[in-house]
Design an enzyme around this catalytic site. Structure first.
Site, short mmCIF file in Angstrom:
data_model
loop_
_atom_site.label_atom_id
_atom_site.label_comp_id
_atom_site.label_asym_id
_atom_site.label_seq_id
_atom_site.Cartn_x
_atom_site.Cartn_y
_atom_site.Cartn_z
N CYS A 1 0.89 -1.19 0.00
CA CYS A 1 0.00 0.00 0.00
C CYS A 1 0.91 1.22 0.00
CB CYS A 1 -0.88 0.00 1.25
SG CYS A 1 -1.72 -1.55 1.55
N ALA A 2 1.46 1.55 -1.13
CA ALA A 2 2.66 2.40 -1.15
C ALA A 2 2.39 3.90 -1.23
CB ALA A 2 3.57 1.98 -2.29
N PRO B 1 1.50 7.72 -0.66
CA PRO B 1 2.21 8.46 -1.72
C PRO B 1 3.69 8.13 -1.82
CG PRO B 1 1.91 9.87 0.19
CD PRO B 1 1.27 8.57 0.54
N GLY C 1 6.20 7.59 0.86
CA GLY C 1 7.19 7.95 1.89
C GLY C 1 8.00 6.75 2.34
N LYS C 2 7.30 5.71 2.76
CA LYS C 2 8.03 4.52 3.25
C LYS C 2 8.68 3.78 2.09
CE LYS C 2 5.02 4.17 7.23
NZ LYS C 2 3.97 5.04 6.63
N GLU D 1 0.29 0.27 -5.59
CA GLU D 1 -0.69 1.27 -5.14
C GLU D 1 -1.85 1.26 -6.15
OE1 GLU D 1 -1.35 3.51 -2.60
OE2 GLU D 1 -3.04 4.12 -3.84
N ASP E 1 -4.81 -3.57 -7.15
CA ASP E 1 -5.45 -3.80 -5.86
C ASP E 1 -4.62 -4.81 -5.06
OD1 ASP E 1 -7.08 -4.61 -3.72
OD2 ASP E 1 -8.90 -4.12 -4.85
N CYS F 1 -1.31 3.88 11.01
CA CYS F 1 -1.11 5.10 11.81
C CYS F 1 -2.37 5.34 12.64
CB CYS F 1 -0.72 6.30 10.97
SG CYS F 1 -1.94 6.80 9.76
C1 LIG Z 1 -1.52 4.63 4.89
S1 LIG Z 1 -1.48 4.89 3.19
C2 LIG Z 1 0.14 4.34 2.80
C3 LIG Z 1 1.19 5.36 3.08
C4 LIG Z 1 2.51 5.01 2.41
N1 LIG Z 1 2.97 3.71 2.79
C5 LIG Z 1 3.59 6.03 2.72
O1 LIG Z 1 4.40 5.80 3.63
O2 LIG Z 1 3.63 7.06 2.04
C6 LIG Z 1 -2.46 3.61 2.58
C7 LIG Z 1 -2.46 3.48 1.08
O3 LIG Z 1 -3.19 2.29 0.77
C8 LIG Z 1 -3.83 2.49 -0.45
N2 LIG Z 1 -4.89 1.48 -0.63
C9 LIG Z 1 -6.23 1.61 -0.48
N3 LIG Z 1 -6.85 0.49 -0.83
C10 LIG Z 1 -5.89 -0.38 -1.20
C11 LIG Z 1 -5.91 -1.70 -1.72
N4 LIG Z 1 -7.06 -2.35 -1.90
N5 LIG Z 1 -4.74 -2.28 -2.04
C12 LIG Z 1 -3.56 -1.62 -1.85
N6 LIG Z 1 -3.49 -0.37 -1.37
C13 LIG Z 1 -4.63 0.25 -1.06
C14 LIG Z 1 -4.32 3.91 -0.37
O4 LIG Z 1 -4.58 4.42 -1.66
C15 LIG Z 1 -3.15 4.59 0.33
O5 LIG Z 1 -2.29 5.14 -0.63
#
Ligand SMILES: C[S@@+](CC[C@H](N)C(=O)[O-])C[C@H]1O[C@@H](n2cnc3c(N)ncnc32)[C@H](O)[C@@H]1O
Length: 513
Positions: free
Chosen positions: A322-323, A325, A327-328, A347, A374, A445
């Site tokens: 779930c990458a 935007p 950061g990680k 993502e 997904d 978070c």
């Molecule tokens: C908490 S954020 C991740 C932050 C990211 N890891 C960072 O450090 O910048 C969660 C992410 O999961 C994505 N997300 C939502 N549904 C998802 C899915 N079904 N599969 C994978 N990622 C998904 C969202 O679009 C969002 O970008």
């Protein structure tokens, strides 16, 4: 209460005179001269009075948040640019917008005592102007006369002359007491501790309950709730990370950053706009919460033994499920680069996948790839493929409320259950996509037990090929202090009021060989 001024140097309207856009009336009050940048809803030909640009920016942010469901942190910089605020005014506008949003629960309780009708019956623009006035009067060091005069002037310029008498009268009542006196009056007869905390610390009641539950679930004392709620209302520190092997903090240090105490290659920055640093523009030094840095580093450092047939640890495959935007992903890719691993960042949202690519640009391209898909179906394409997987799951963000001032009012209790279902599916997909012997880092978070410990427990309960590694020890190993005290029953939880990080949760799940 809580919504306190965080940028005192910007908290006086005298900042306005720096623009040469002010006159003083016979009582020494600052008054605005008409400005071409101001807008008005008054009829043509009617005499207009300019709005103070810094207050106008704060007002625009509140309007966009309530009318368009906008994110304050996205609207604010645009509005600051549009109105060409200088640094001091930008600081003032930021404090005013964020403070009014964070403090909305308290301010609405105060305003309800000062308005002769339910707040829902007020024009929403008038209510936002009143919130801006209340924050200046109760939590910023703006003299009462200036707060009143400027807020009424703002309302007259942007809403029209109609409600100015009401706004003036209400804010005079607000100004008659200080914040402590208001809070004493508002909570005097309140026997319910949750309701009292909700007013005193400006949180919805359900979030107060959820955070209490969270403290207990992660082995902490419920008595910490006051400190936790207070931490949500403090302006968050800006953490920088120098991407390992790629970035440097030297430039940031020269600009006043001090080394962070939790994580190596990390710094606290309070010297102004980080975007001015060349290393930040180059993407090799990035803004990233220290808790986010820690969980990524902890996952990268878990000892999973020799993973490849020839016994070499080179060639590990990592996945950030779930990458967006990114950061990680950027930190993981830099760590992968150092360790000879490669990273696939996944993502589903195309615009966020684009941000991931941008975040990864500073890392050599052969180390990473981005996939738009997904995460729930990742194992169909990549069964038992990865050595390390980060599941930084979509969550309520209840552990990062200080960074998103409007989110506490936007989130609903039902979000917890809805996101919990998605979180279980994503974690299940990840454990199917990890190789036997590999490790999945499950991160949120939010400290809410329904998004953290319950998700992990449910996924582990359904299979006998998974085991928890000690995430508290892994965080300690990744940290400079080595003694974070974040671990509880093999999972780990960081806290804003203890670690000065977002409330990041980490579970490390190993797939048995
Ligand atoms: C908490 S954020 C991740 C932050 C990211 N890891 C960072 O450090 O910048 C969660 C992410 O999961 C994505 N997300 C939502 N549904 C998802 C899915 N079904 N599969 C994978 N990622 C998904 C969202 O679009 C969002 O970008």
């Amino acid at each position: 209460m809580t919504p306190q001024s965080s940028t005192p140097q910007n908290n006086t309207p005298s900042a306005r005179s720096a623009q040469g856009n002010k006159a003083r009336n016979e009582k020494g009050h600052e008054r605005s001269r008409p400005s071409v940048r101001s807008y008005t809803k008054q009829a043509p030909g009617q005499r207009t009075r300019a709005a103070d640009p810094a207050r106008l920016v704060a007002f625009e942010v509140l309007r966009a948040v309530s009318e368009d469901d906008a994110y304050a942190n996205l609207v604010l910089p645009k509005s600051i640019r549009k109105h060409q605020l200088d640094k001091r005014d930008a600081g003032f506008a930021t404090e005013l917008a964020y403070g009014a949003l964070r403090g909305q629960g308290t301010y609405d309780a105060v305003l309800a005592k000062c308005v002769d009708r339910p707040l829902e019956k007020l024009d929403p623009a008038v209510l936002d102007a009143l919130r801006i006035g209340a924050h200046q009067l109760l939590a910023m060091r703006v003299p009462a006369h200036a707060a009143l005069d400027q807020t009424v002037g703002l309302a007259r310029a942007v809403i029209g002359a109609g409600p100015s008498a009401l706004i003036n009268a209400v804010l005079r009542k607000v100004a008659a007491r200080d914040l402590d006196t208001w809070l004493e009056e508002l909570t005097r007869n309140e026997t319910d501790a949750t309701k009292r905390a909700a007013i005193e610390h400006s949180h919805p009641e359900w979030i107060v309950r959820a955070l209490r539950q969270s403290l207990v679930a992660h082995g902490r004392s419920v008595d910490e709730i006051t400190d936790l709620l207070q931490a949500d209302n403090d302006a968050p520190v800006v953490n920088l990370v120098a991407l390992p092997g790629l970035g440097s903090l030297d430039e940031a240090r020269e600009a006043g950053a001090v080394d962070g105490e939790l994580v190596v290659d990390s710094a606290l920055y309070s010297a102004g706009d980080v975007g001015r640093l060349d290393s930040v523009r180059a993407g090799t030094t990035r803004v990233q919460d220290a808790g986010s840095q820690l969980v990524a580093r902890a996952l990268a450092a878990v000892d999973i033994g020799d993973r490849t047939a020839d016994g070499s640890r080179d060639g590990e495959q990592w996945l950030d499920l779930c990458a967006g935007p990114g950061g990680k992903a950027a930190l993981l890719a830099a760590l992968a680069n150092e360790k000879g691993a490669i990273l696939l960042a996944n993502e589903p949202a195309a615009h966020r996948a684009k941000l991931v690519r941008q975040a990864l640009e500073a890392v050599p391209g052969e180390v990473w790839d981005v996939r738009t898909g997904d995460g729930r179906s990742i194992a169909e394409q990549y069964p038992e493929t990865f050595d390390r997987i980060l599941v930084d799951a979509p969550c309520t963000g209840l552990g990062a409320l200080r960074r998103r001032p409007e989110s506490r009012w936007r989130r609903k209790p039902t979000d917890v259950g809805e996101l919990g279902a998605l979180q279980r599916e994503l974690l299940t997909a990840a454990v199917d996509a990890v190789k036997p012997g590999g490790v999945v880092g499950y991160v949120t978070c939010s400290p809410h037990p329904a998004e953290t410990t319950a998700v992990v427990a449910d996924v582990l309960r359904l299979r006998n090929d998974l085991e928890l590694l000690d995430a508290g020890a892994a965080l300690d190993n990744a940290s400079l202090t080595g003694n974070l005290g974040a671990g509880h029953e093999l999972t780990a939880q960081l806290w804003p009021h203890i670690h000065q990080t977002d409330a990041m949760f980490l579970a490390l799940i190993r797939r048995k060989v």
